[in-house]
Design an enzyme around this catalytic site. Structure first.
Site, short mmCIF file in Angstrom:
data_model
loop_
_atom_site.label_atom_id
_atom_site.label_comp_id
_atom_site.label_asym_id
_atom_site.label_seq_id
_atom_site.Cartn_x
_atom_site.Cartn_y
_atom_site.Cartn_z
CG ASP A 34 -1.85 1.15 1.27
OD1 ASP A 34 -2.52 1.40 0.26
OD2 ASP A 34 -1.89 1.84 2.31
CG ASP A 36 -1.67 8.35 2.15
OD1 ASP A 36 -0.64 8.75 2.71
OD2 ASP A 36 -2.72 9.01 2.14
#
Length: 344
Positions: A34, A36
């Site tokens: 992932d 952010d």
């Protein structure tokens, strides 16, 4: 969950977490990362992220940067990462727009006309699979694909609604209700999708995390045979890993707190935990049971009279592992405040 108690699901659980005698970067061939909260936070790289990813590559681990954000192209995402000092190529970026386009192509094939409600990333993903983007429900689309863009307005949502109400298939890149911006939290794609859903009475198929199409797209594009999902969110990254029967690493550089993890239901529990991406470079040892106690390194934890009792010293991740083991095994309401205070 309140400030005083952590509410379990009422079910006992097997011993949590996995043991890896090798560093995770050696035990798994590809990290599905992932972005952010894991690799960057807004305009800055997460501390240690760039160095850890380079070191992980030295162990043989490949990277795939996997994002629910459908607004940007892989080229734009890779450029941003490189500006932050994080190694990335466009081929290493996998977006929910690409997963949604793959779903659309399965429905309409080459040359299919796609009503694109979204930004450049979604437009590029549709064209990549030889479909034709259109801008209006009057352009005879075969399918509707909706993704986030800060430039979307009422007219775009109206076009989607007209087409969906006519019975066209409808795919949403993701249903994240919020999106972080430089000014704070703003409505995300899920909020915009909800507007079309309310106006049309229809429910879309969803490509992004925690649904599986983005997971499959990540595996396809990265060529992973033993992937490890790495994320900071229980409700997207870790739940998606559980649904995909894939091992996962939760890092605490984003939104999830120790309290959140203790309260996690069984379908949102990671295989491993670490403070940050340096957790890829180490081995991991799961807690063991010793009577009523759970043990990890120099820490022990147990639930006594609905109170989490924690003893020991050393690495705080080891402490959190035994606390999770005790709380998840107990399965009921517990008071963990004193134990959590030891992690502060």
């Amino acid at each position: 969950m309140t400030a005083e108690t952590i509410e379990g699901d009422g079910k006992t659980a097997p011993l949590p977490f996995l043991t890896s005698q090798k560093p995770l970067a050696e035990a798994y061939d590809t990290a599905l990362l992932d972005l952010d909260g894991v690799v960057y936070r807004g305009a800055e790289a997460v501390p240690h992220a760039a160095e850890a990813l380079r070191d992980a590559q030295n162990f043989g681990m490949r990277r795939a940067y996997v994002t629910n954000n459908a607004s940007r192209t892989p080229e734009t995402v890779a450029e941003h990462l490189n500006e932050l000092g994080v190694p990335a190529t466009p081929a290493e970026v996998v977006t929910s727009a690409q997963a949604a386009a793959r779903m659309a192509h399965a429905c309409v094939g080459d040359g299919g006309r796609v009503l694109v409600i979204g930004g450049d990333g979604l437009m590029a993903a549709v064209r990549e699979l030889n479909m034709k983007p259109v801008a209006s429900a009057d352009d005879l689309p075969d399918i509707v694909v909706q993704g986030y863009s800060p430039d979307l307005g009422w007219k775009d949502l109206a076009e989607a609604t007209y087409a969906v109400r006519r019975g066209l298939p409808w795919i949403a890149t993701n249903t994240d209700t919020t999106v972080p911006t430089s000014r704070g939290i703003a409505p995300g794609n899920g909020t915009l999708v909800a507007a079309v859903q309310a106006a049309s009475g229809k429910i879309p198929q969803v490509a992004g995390k925690p649904e599986l199409p983005l997971h499959r797209e990540s595996i396809l594009r990265s060529g992973a045979t033993r992937p490890l999902i790495v994320g900071d969110r229980l409700d997207t990254d870790i739940e998606g890993a559980v649904r995909g029967d894939t091992d996962s690493l939760l890092v605490f550089t984003g939104v999830t707190t120790a309290r959140d993890l203790l309260a996690a239901p069984a379908d949102r529990r990671p295989s491993y935990i670490a403070e940050d991406l340096r957790g890829l470079l180490t081995s991991h040892v799961a807690p063991t049971r010793d009577g009523v106690n759970f043990v990890s390194a120099r820490w022990t934890a147990a639930v006594v009279s609905e109170q989490v009792v924690l003893h020991g010293h050393g690495d705080k991740m080891d402490a959190l592992r035994v606390m999770c083991a005790a709380v998840w095994d107990y399965g009921g309401k517990v008071d963990a405040e004193d134990a959590l205070a030891q992690l502060a």
